[in-house]
Design a protein around this motif. Sequence first.
Motif, PDB file in Angstrom:
ATOM      1  N   SER A 198       0.818  -1.217   0.000  1.00  0.00           N
ATOM      2  CA  SER A 198       0.000   0.000   0.000  1.00  0.00           C
ATOM      3  C   SER A 198       0.849   1.264   0.000  1.00  0.00           C
ATOM      4  N   ALA A 199       2.146   1.123   0.321  1.00  0.00           N
ATOM      5  CA  ALA A 199       3.044   2.283   0.338  1.00  0.00           C
ATOM      6  C   ALA A 199       3.760   2.483  -0.994  1.00  0.00           C
ATOM      7  N   GLY A 246       9.471   5.676  11.936  1.00  0.00           N
ATOM      8  CA  GLY A 246      10.843   5.332  11.626  1.00  0.00           C
ATOM      9  C   GLY A 246      11.830   5.621  12.733  1.00  0.00           C
ATOM     10  N   LYS A 247      13.091   5.556  12.386  1.00  0.00           N
ATOM     11  CA  LYS A 247      14.162   5.729  13.348  1.00  0.00           C
ATOM     12  C   LYS A 247      14.189   7.152  13.893  1.00  0.00           C
ATOM     13  N   THR A 248      13.940   8.150  13.025  1.00  0.00           N
ATOM     14  CA  THR A 248      13.923   9.548  13.436  1.00  0.00           C
ATOM     15  C   THR A 248      12.668  10.211  12.892  1.00  0.00           C
ATOM     16  N   ASP A 249      12.448  11.454  13.286  1.00  0.00           N
ATOM     17  CA  ASP A 249      11.289  12.200  12.790  1.00  0.00           C
ATOM     18  C   ASP A 249      11.353  12.394  11.276  1.00  0.00           C
ATOM     19  N   HIS A 305       2.721   6.816  -9.975  1.00  0.00           N
ATOM     20  CA  HIS A 305       3.651   7.949  -9.988  1.00  0.00           C
ATOM     21  C   HIS A 305       5.097   7.526  -9.722  1.00  0.00           C
ATOM     22  N   GLY A 306       5.340   6.216  -9.565  1.00  0.00           N
ATOM     23  CA  GLY A 306       6.713   5.747  -9.365  1.00  0.00           C
ATOM     24  C   GLY A 306       7.312   6.196  -8.046  1.00  0.00           C
ATOM     25  N   ARG A 307       6.510   6.101  -6.975  1.00  0.00           N
ATOM     26  CA  ARG A 307       6.974   6.565  -5.672  1.00  0.00           C
ATOM     27  C   ARG A 307       6.770   5.490  -4.603  1.00  0.00           C
ATOM     28  N   VAL A 308       7.559   5.620  -3.557  1.00  0.00           N
ATOM     29  CA  VAL A 308       7.464   4.711  -2.411  1.00  0.00           C
ATOM     30  C   VAL A 308       7.474   5.547  -1.146  1.00  0.00           C
ATOM     31  N   THR A 309       6.634   5.166  -0.183  1.00  0.00           N
ATOM     32  CA  THR A 309       6.555   5.876   1.096  1.00  0.00           C
ATOM     33  C   THR A 309       7.090   4.996   2.215  1.00  0.00           C
ATOM     34  N   MET A 310       7.975   5.550   3.025  1.00  0.00           N
ATOM     35  CA  MET A 310       8.477   4.857   4.212  1.00  0.00           C
ATOM     36  C   MET A 310       7.583   5.259   5.383  1.00  0.00           C
TER      37      MET A 310
END
Length: 387
Positions: free
Chosen positions: A227-228, A256-259, A233-238
Amino acid sequence: MARPRLPIGSYGKINLVEVTPGTWRARCRFRFPDGKFKQVERYRDSKMKAEAALKNALVDLQSDTGGTIRSQTSLSCLADLFMADKRERRSAGTVQTYQVAVDAHIKPDIGDLAVIEATPERLNKYLLSIAKEDGHGAAKNCRSVLSGMMALAVRNGALLHNPVAEVERIEKPGKPGSEPIPPERYQEFLNAVRNDEVLRERDSAELFEFMAATGFRIGEACGLRWSAVDFDHGRVTMSAIAKRITSKGMILQEYGKTDKSARTIDVPDVTMRMLSERRERMSHYGYILVFPTLLGKIRDPNNSERDLRERRDALGFPGITSHSLRKSVATILDAKGLSARAIADYLGHAKPSMTEDVYMGRNLGSEEAAVRMNEALDDPLSTNVRG
């Protein structure tokens, strides 16, 4: 020179007087939260009982003026208070790391020290001994926990400043961390990974190929959901990371690890094609994760790291780690002329520099970074810029 005033919550000298035969009075001055001094006294039928009664009363007064942390609080007690605070505000993985440092090192080694006795000199010697006996990582974790503990003591008025601030940094001996893959050998590495039968059997080859193109941390890649992935649009979301928690097993941590780790980036065309083919190949399983285990469960980053470690000699890249791929992406993008801010946005780094943080917007370099990575994956030595 005037004598310094007692801090709030402190008391002066205890005076003991037998006011009548068989009746003793213990008295001292105590400074209350409003800054005023008042006499506190207790009467008992013996000198020792009167003094003990007064001290018990002073303990109660002190707890009312500044919480439970005092200069004489033991580090074991302070560690428990620190951990109770962190359980409310930190991830399960971070709490677990802190708890190991507390239980394995701080409590058994220096837990009997009072807060006031935790001087920079003592803490520095202690952390150096941990680094020597238990390793650089254990010493860094202990330093981090001690810093948080002492900051809590400062906030509660038990100390005026944090002694860990005066402790020297824990330096790792030898080479500082993983080395990036030379840009001229990047395509060689990708080809070796794609053709390695063991990595393919373990379904790890495409995981490392994805990391080599995006600079995702290994936990971020293992936690990537379908789903990410925005194929239009050829994008990936972490948005989540895979993490192992004691007593819980593998979980997806929803941050994630940081903000700055949470980010949406444009991905090279070749990588999007790989993801598209992988989705089609795995569609009948109904897995929510892009890179699950062979049984569809959350992949343990440590196991995947071990896969790479076991095969790196056969791949022709001894010494490589998963973090080498992240450093390699940064190196390639730097060679392609991207700014530190754009590279930081692509990788989810927290601190490129204060100036760049203030004057450059986030995600503005993502599309250009994808173009440069596309060039690198086709020809690592190419320096041409696509229009």
